[in-house]
Write an enzyme that holds these catalytic residues in place. Structure first.
Site, PDB file in Angstrom:
ATOM      1  N   LYS A   1       0.821  -1.218   0.000  1.00 35.73           N
ATOM      2  CA  LYS A   1       0.000   0.000   0.000  1.00 35.73           C
ATOM      3  C   LYS A   1       0.850   1.262   0.000  1.00 35.73           C
ATOM      4  O   LYS A   1       1.901   1.299   0.628  1.00 35.73           O
ATOM      5  CB  LYS A   1      -0.844   0.030   1.268  1.00 35.73           C
ATOM      6  CG  LYS A   1      -1.995  -0.938   1.283  1.00 35.73           C
ATOM      7  CD  LYS A   1      -2.796  -0.640   2.504  1.00 35.73           C
ATOM      8  CE  LYS A   1      -3.963  -1.563   2.699  1.00 35.73           C
ATOM      9  NZ  LYS A   1      -4.556  -1.299   4.015  1.00 35.73           N
TER      10      LYS A   1
ATOM     11  N   GLY B   1       8.370  -5.931   7.679  1.00 37.72           N
ATOM     12  CA  GLY B   1       8.289  -7.354   8.028  1.00 37.72           C
ATOM     13  C   GLY B   1       8.462  -8.270   6.835  1.00 37.72           C
ATOM     14  O   GLY B   1       9.282  -9.195   6.855  1.00 37.72           O
TER      15      GLY B   1
HETATM   16  P1  ADP Z   1       6.714  -4.779   4.419  1.00 42.64           P
HETATM   17  O1  ADP Z   1       6.046  -5.763   5.379  1.00 42.64           O
HETATM   18  O2  ADP Z   1       8.083  -5.204   4.034  1.00 42.64           O
HETATM   19  O3  ADP Z   1       6.605  -3.366   4.890  1.00 42.64           O
HETATM   20  P2  ADP Z   1       4.339  -4.611   2.852  1.00 42.64           P
HETATM   21  O4  ADP Z   1       3.553  -5.278   3.929  1.00 42.64           O
HETATM   22  O5  ADP Z   1       4.053  -3.202   2.536  1.00 42.64           O
HETATM   23  O6  ADP Z   1       5.904  -4.815   3.080  1.00 42.64           O
HETATM   24  O7  ADP Z   1       4.167  -5.359   1.487  1.00 42.64           O
HETATM   25  C1  ADP Z   1       4.389  -6.729   1.341  1.00 42.64           C
HETATM   26  C2  ADP Z   1       3.144  -7.337   0.778  1.00 42.64           C
HETATM   27  O8  ADP Z   1       2.864  -6.713  -0.456  1.00 42.64           O
HETATM   28  C3  ADP Z   1       3.297  -8.812   0.529  1.00 42.64           C
HETATM   29  O9  ADP Z   1       2.223  -9.487   1.140  1.00 42.64           O
HETATM   30  C4  ADP Z   1       3.214  -8.899  -0.994  1.00 42.64           C
HETATM   31  O10 ADP Z   1       2.580 -10.057  -1.421  1.00 42.64           O
HETATM   32  C5  ADP Z   1       2.387  -7.681  -1.349  1.00 42.64           C
HETATM   33  N1  ADP Z   1       2.610  -7.277  -2.728  1.00 42.64           N
HETATM   34  C6  ADP Z   1       3.731  -6.774  -3.282  1.00 42.64           C
HETATM   35  N2  ADP Z   1       3.577  -6.551  -4.588  1.00 42.64           N
HETATM   36  C7  ADP Z   1       2.316  -6.907  -4.901  1.00 42.64           C
HETATM   37  C8  ADP Z   1       1.539  -6.906  -6.095  1.00 42.64           C
HETATM   38  N3  ADP Z   1       2.057  -6.509  -7.243  1.00 42.64           N
HETATM   39  N4  ADP Z   1       0.269  -7.320  -6.021  1.00 42.64           N
HETATM   40  C9  ADP Z   1      -0.251  -7.743  -4.844  1.00 42.64           C
HETATM   41  N5  ADP Z   1       0.427  -7.779  -3.677  1.00 42.64           N
HETATM   42  C10 ADP Z   1       1.689  -7.362  -3.703  1.00 42.64           C
HETATM   43 MG    MG Z   2       4.055  -6.278   5.663  1.00 41.04          MG
END
Ligand code: ADP
Ligand code: MG
Ligand code: 3PG
Length: 408
Positions: A201, A361
């Site tokens: 997001k 995470g």
């Molecule tokens: P972090 O935990 O590292 O901060 P986020 O929670 O923001 O990262 O994002 C990781 C999530 O985003 C994962 O569940 C991944 O599957 C999802 N994600 C990344 N790219 C896409 C995409 N193109 N379409 C759907 N989900 C995505």
């Molecule tokens: Mg995450």
């Protein structure tokens, strides 16, 4: 960057009882710990205190039980895991204050470890309740509060804030390392500093994107976040994950970026994918297909950055001296859509002169699995999600602010 708070090395913990707040909010799959980074990262602090002959009383939350006892969120399995990692007994107490705690501490010897039950089984924890904090402090008979739960210091809770009204609070070694690494990256990085942002997001990370518009030399965008940027630019993204309602936010981000680098350079400063890897259904058998961003079909889902983009991004990353990476480049939990994230990891790992800081995470999880050796390929893999984002966005962290100042 100097750290402005007292740490466990600055106070006489020798033979004292110390209450250590850690963040053992670890992911569980079918009751088993699926990623123990946060537990391993706390070991230097626990070991230091043990070597000093302290009696170490550990407290944490796990999940969001909303003030009710939930056996599925007991910290007992975490205590057993810590026992294995430390190769010494960890006494688990099924409550966090009262007679059981007093008795356990009273009969503990120098160097012994006691772990309390999930703080969030009590609604008072998240309410930052003074009486609750006072009882924990009193019944543990601790001399100091050691704050080492970096992942939770952005919360003003009883164990991060109110507790410091009853015990002098100092930082643990993990907390200090996290704050120093992340602030150094934002305030005094070796340049060029590139931010790689991705994940699910835009709205989760607006303030960090804004901070990177100020401090970074380039911002490289992937993941579902890129879908939202591409939709803003007018591309139709089929059935891809796109976050609605972000138009004004992105207007403001682009306005700040234009002001910084000028209209003509804004698309070199905020880099978006030129192609994406699509599929028609997200399933383990899905096969990636590259599509230019203008050619995504109505039934397609962009699940990773495309191969041309991967080449372009990895070329760009060659020039960076410091890279902060937060958010995967695609659905990295599926090998077919982990290419973008894997190539970013490789670009960071293959250059020993690059400072690489990884946060979030899912991103930390991915890069540790990719690395296979505790993250040694990278300069720093952060244990913080929201706390790391808040810190990089320039916010004060209540659980850090509450600790004793080094200069006082
Ligand atoms: P972090 O935990 O590292 O901060 P986020 O929670 O923001 O990262 O994002 C990781 C999530 O985003 C994962 O569940 C991944 O599957 C999802 N994600 C990344 N790219 C896409 C995409 N193109 N379409 C759907 N989900 C995505
Ligand atoms: Mg995450
Ligand atoms: C986290 O996992 O981000 C921390 O442990 C904080 O948990 P919370 O978001 O439930 O407060």
């Amino acid at each position: 960057m100097s750290f402005s708070k007292l740490t466990i090395r600055d106070v006489p913990v020798h033979n004292k009882v110390v209450l250590v707040r850690v963040d053992y909010n670890v992911p569980l799959k079918n009751g088993a710990i699926s990623d123990d980074l946060r537990i391993r990262a706390s070991i230097p602090t626990v070991r230091y205190l043990q070597e000093q002959g302290a009696i170490v009383v550990i407290m944490s939350h796990l999940g969001r039980p909303d003030g009710k006892v939930d056996p599925a969120l007991s910290l007992e399995p975490v205590a057993r895991h810590l026992e294995e990692l430390m190769a010494c007994p960890v006494q688990f107490i099924d409550t966090c204050y009262g007679d059981k705690v007093r008795q356990a501490v009273k009969s503990a010897k120098s160097g012994e470890i006691i772990m309390l039950e999930n703080l969030r089984f009590h609604a008072e924890e998240e309410a930052n309740d003074e009486q609750f904090a006072r009882r924990i402090a009193k019944d543990s008979t601790a001399r100091y509060l050691v704050q080492d739960g970096f992942g939770v210091v952005h919360r003003s809770h009883a164990s991060t804030e109110a507790i410091t009204h009853f015990l002098p609070g100092v930082a643990g070694l993990l907390l200090k390392r996290e704050v120093v690494e992340l602030l150094h990256t934002m305030e005094d990085p070796a340049r060029p500093l590139y931010a790689v942002m991705g994940g699910a997001k835009v709205s989760d990370k607006i303030q960090v994107i804004e901070a990177f518009v100020r401090v970074a030399d380039k911002i490289i965008i992937g993941g579902a976040m890129a879908n939202t940027f591409l939709a803003y630019k007018g591309f139709t993204m089929g059935r891809s994950k796109v976050e609605d309602g972000q138009h004004e936010t992105l207007d403001a981000i682009y306005a700040a970026a234009r002001k910084k680098v000028g209209d003509d350079h804004v698309d070199e400063f905020i880099c978006l994918p030129v192609d994406v890897a699509v599929c028609e259904e997200i399933s383990p058998t899905a096969v990636r297909r590259n599509r230019k961003v203008a050619d995504v079909q109505a039934n397609e889902i962009a699940a990773d950055i495309g191969d041309l983009t991967i080449e372009r991004y990895t070329q760009l990353l060659v020039k960076a001296k410091t890279v902060v990476w937060n958010g995967t480049m695609g659905l990295a939990e599926m090998p077919e859509f982990a290419h973008g994230s894997a190539r970013v990891a490789l670009a960071l790992a293959s250059d020993p002169d690059k400072t690489s800081v990884i946060g979030g995470g899912d991103t930390a999880d991915f890069s540790l699995k990719w690395d296979g050796h505790d993250g040694v390929s990278f300069t720093h893999v952060s244990t913080g999600g929201g706390a790391g984002l808040d810190l990089m966005a320039g916010k004060k962290l209540p659980g850090v602010e509450a600790l004793l100042d080094a200069r006082k």
